[in-house]
Write an enzyme that holds these catalytic residues in place. Structure first.
Site, PDB file in Angstrom:
ATOM      1  N   TYR A  54     -47.576   5.057   3.461  1.00 41.40           N
ATOM      2  CA  TYR A  54     -47.053   5.678   4.679  1.00 41.40           C
ATOM      3  C   TYR A  54     -47.989   5.346   5.840  1.00 41.40           C
ATOM      4  O   TYR A  54     -49.058   5.906   5.980  1.00 41.40           O
ATOM      5  CB  TYR A  54     -46.925   7.184   4.520  1.00 41.40           C
ATOM      6  CG  TYR A  54     -46.040   7.637   3.385  1.00 41.40           C
ATOM      7  CD1 TYR A  54     -45.048   6.804   2.862  1.00 41.40           C
ATOM      8  CD2 TYR A  54     -46.183   8.903   2.827  1.00 41.40           C
ATOM      9  CE1 TYR A  54     -44.234   7.222   1.813  1.00 41.40           C
ATOM     10  CE2 TYR A  54     -45.372   9.331   1.790  1.00 41.40           C
ATOM     11  CZ  TYR A  54     -44.406   8.491   1.282  1.00 41.40           C
ATOM     12  OH  TYR A  54     -43.612   8.922   0.249  1.00 41.40           O
ATOM     13  N   HIS A 122     -45.649   4.973  -7.389  1.00 42.86           N
ATOM     14  CA  HIS A 122     -44.637   5.138  -6.343  1.00 42.86           C
ATOM     15  C   HIS A 122     -43.314   4.441  -6.692  1.00 42.86           C
ATOM     16  O   HIS A 122     -42.236   4.977  -6.463  1.00 42.86           O
ATOM     17  CB  HIS A 122     -45.193   4.599  -5.018  1.00 42.86           C
ATOM     18  CG  HIS A 122     -44.531   5.188  -3.817  1.00 42.86           C
ATOM     19  ND1 HIS A 122     -45.066   5.074  -2.547  1.00 42.86           N
ATOM     20  CD2 HIS A 122     -43.388   5.890  -3.651  1.00 42.86           C
ATOM     21  CE1 HIS A 122     -44.287   5.676  -1.684  1.00 42.86           C
ATOM     22  NE2 HIS A 122     -43.257   6.174  -2.323  1.00 42.86           N
ATOM     23  N   PRO A 202     -34.833  16.268   0.141  1.00 41.90           N
ATOM     24  CA  PRO A 202     -33.895  17.303  -0.302  1.00 41.90           C
ATOM     25  C   PRO A 202     -32.877  17.693   0.765  1.00 41.90           C
ATOM     26  O   PRO A 202     -31.870  18.332   0.454  1.00 41.90           O
ATOM     27  CB  PRO A 202     -34.809  18.483  -0.645  1.00 41.90           C
ATOM     28  CG  PRO A 202     -36.000  18.290   0.245  1.00 41.90           C
ATOM     29  CD  PRO A 202     -36.200  16.792   0.303  1.00 41.90           C
ATOM     30  N   GLY A 204     -31.464  15.265   2.677  1.00 43.02           N
ATOM     31  CA  GLY A 204     -30.756  14.029   3.004  1.00 43.02           C
ATOM     32  C   GLY A 204     -31.275  13.355   4.257  1.00 43.02           C
ATOM     33  O   GLY A 204     -30.515  12.895   5.087  1.00 43.02           O
ATOM     34  N   ARG A 205     -32.646  13.314   4.389  1.00 38.49           N
ATOM     35  CA  ARG A 205     -33.282  12.737   5.586  1.00 38.49           C
ATOM     36  C   ARG A 205     -32.767  13.387   6.860  1.00 38.49           C
ATOM     37  O   ARG A 205     -32.603  12.748   7.893  1.00 38.49           O
ATOM     38  CB  ARG A 205     -33.097  11.220   5.615  1.00 38.49           C
ATOM     39  CG  ARG A 205     -33.740  10.545   4.418  1.00 38.49           C
ATOM     40  CD  ARG A 205     -33.492   9.058   4.339  1.00 38.49           C
ATOM     41  NE  ARG A 205     -34.106   8.556   3.101  1.00 38.49           N
ATOM     42  CZ  ARG A 205     -33.538   8.625   1.898  1.00 38.49           C
ATOM     43  NH1 ARG A 205     -32.315   9.119   1.788  1.00 38.49           N
ATOM     44  NH2 ARG A 205     -34.151   8.207   0.817  1.00 38.49           N
ATOM     45  N   GLY A 206     -32.485  14.680   6.759  1.00 35.12           N
ATOM     46  CA  GLY A 206     -32.054  15.456   7.911  1.00 35.12           C
ATOM     47  C   GLY A 206     -30.553  15.596   8.048  1.00 35.12           C
ATOM     48  O   GLY A 206     -30.075  16.471   8.769  1.00 35.12           O
ATOM     49  N   PHE A 207     -29.801  14.754   7.365  1.00 34.32           N
ATOM     50  CA  PHE A 207     -28.349  14.771   7.548  1.00 34.32           C
ATOM     51  C   PHE A 207     -27.747  16.097   7.105  1.00 34.32           C
ATOM     52  O   PHE A 207     -26.786  16.601   7.726  1.00 34.32           O
ATOM     53  CB  PHE A 207     -27.714  13.619   6.771  1.00 34.32           C
ATOM     54  CG  PHE A 207     -26.301  13.301   7.196  1.00 34.32           C
ATOM     55  CD1 PHE A 207     -26.065  12.400   8.219  1.00 34.32           C
ATOM     56  CD2 PHE A 207     -25.216  13.904   6.578  1.00 34.32           C
ATOM     57  CE1 PHE A 207     -24.755  12.108   8.615  1.00 34.32           C
ATOM     58  CE2 PHE A 207     -23.924  13.624   6.963  1.00 34.32           C
ATOM     59  CZ  PHE A 207     -23.687  12.714   7.992  1.00 34.32           C
TER      60      PHE A 207
END
Length: 326
Positions: A54, A122, A202, A204-207
């Protein structure tokens, strides 16, 4: 904040994914992220998740700064195995014992710790024997460099082979209301072997928070602009799922994000989600999801309302799909 067990590792029932504080979601602000990290600890969140890739390295350096400021007992998870150049998304996967040892030492330096609580592979390179990788990690455990070993995005078969060499404490794989592949094989295997499960993305990347539309424009550097599920035609289809989650959230006087997290928490005491955020407001909302307890009837109602809905689009671009279910 309640506590949960990942294998024999005791952690907060909700963790914090730190990736977005340094990369992939547009411009970052380290000072604001440090405030969020301190607030997370105040809320009882002690399980912090990062990775060497990252940034690369920026996020571990940020966590290192935070750990120098914070004296509270924490559980730090980081990862190795993905190799990419700064500014590039293209990656290779290296699980060789030599690279595991080198990567671990580098992470220890960046984090400023003597021992990493949970060290994940990873991504798994299917051409490199997982047994060799696990043996190297086992030696790092014996040397006091890491306490527990984890695997990310592995198949059930690979998990069993790895666990036969050295106990695996946790598996981290994407799991949410719109990504449920793990329910078929890997989650049952974890439970068979007594291994904890850590769902990443968890929300959905903000969706799944209900804050996106089919035509949402992303900031420069936000990788969601290229993800298949966020493309306009797919997003329009996927918003049907979000609408149904929001309907239940409205009835229970909470947010769609809290429903999504409460659903995961209700899936088993061996599950510890790690939603990520750079905003204190969303952090506090996410932490409060541990108080949203869905009844069996509400769980059944939610799952019934989503049954038959198909999620449009792959999880990642073809590059990002490398090493999944390996």
């Amino acid at each position: 904040m309640r506590r949960r067990q990942l294998g024999n590792l005791d952690v907060s029932a909700m963790g914090l994914g730190c990736m977005g504080m340094s990369e992939f979601y547009g411009p970052h602000d380290d000072e604001e992220s440090l405030h969020v990290l301190h607030r997370a600890v105040e809320l009882g969140i002690t399980f912090l998740d990062t990775a060497d890739i990252y940034g690369p390295h920026l996020n571990e350096n940020l966590l290192g700064r935070f750990l120098r400021q914070c004296s509270a007992p924490l559980e730090i998870a980081t990862k190795f195995g993905i190799v990419r150049k700064p500014g590039e998304y293209a990656r290779t996967i290296d699980n060789t014992p030599a690279y595991a040892r080198t990567a671990c030492e580098a992470s220890l330096r960046r984090l400023g710790v003597e021992c990493i609580d949970l060290y994940y592979v990873h991504r798994v390179n299917a051409e490199q024997p997982i047994e060799d990788t696990m043996q190297a990690l086992s030696e790092l455990v014996d040397a006091g460099k890491i306490r527990h070993i984890g695997l990310c995005e592995v198949s059930a078969d690979t998990l069993r082979r790895a666990h036969a060499v050295h106990p695996v404490t946790a598996v981290q794989t994407e799991y949410s209301l719109w990504t449920r592949d793990v329910e078929a094989h890997i989650l049952p295997a974890c439970r068979e072997l007594g291994i904890g499960f850590v769902p990443y993305s968890p929300l959905g990347r903000g969706f799944l928070t209900g804050t996106f539309s089919a035509s949402t424009e992303f900031a420069e550097g936000d990788f969601r602009a290229n993800l298949p599920r966020f493309q306009e035609e797919n997003a329009r289809q996927n918003l049907i799922l979000v609408d149904r989650v929001q309907a239940l959230a409205a009835r229970l006087d909470c947010t769609a994000a809290q429903i999504s997290l409460a659903w995961l928490l209700a899936k088993g005491d061996d599950i510890v989600p790690i939603p990520g955020t750079r905003r204190q407001h969303y952090l506090e909302q996410n932490a409060a999801a541990v108080e949203v307890v869905l009844s069996p009837d509400q769980m059944a109602e939610l799952e019934s309302s989503l049954a038959g809905l198909s999620v449009a689009g792959e999880r990642y671009t073809s590059e990002g799909m490398k090493g999944l279910n390996a």
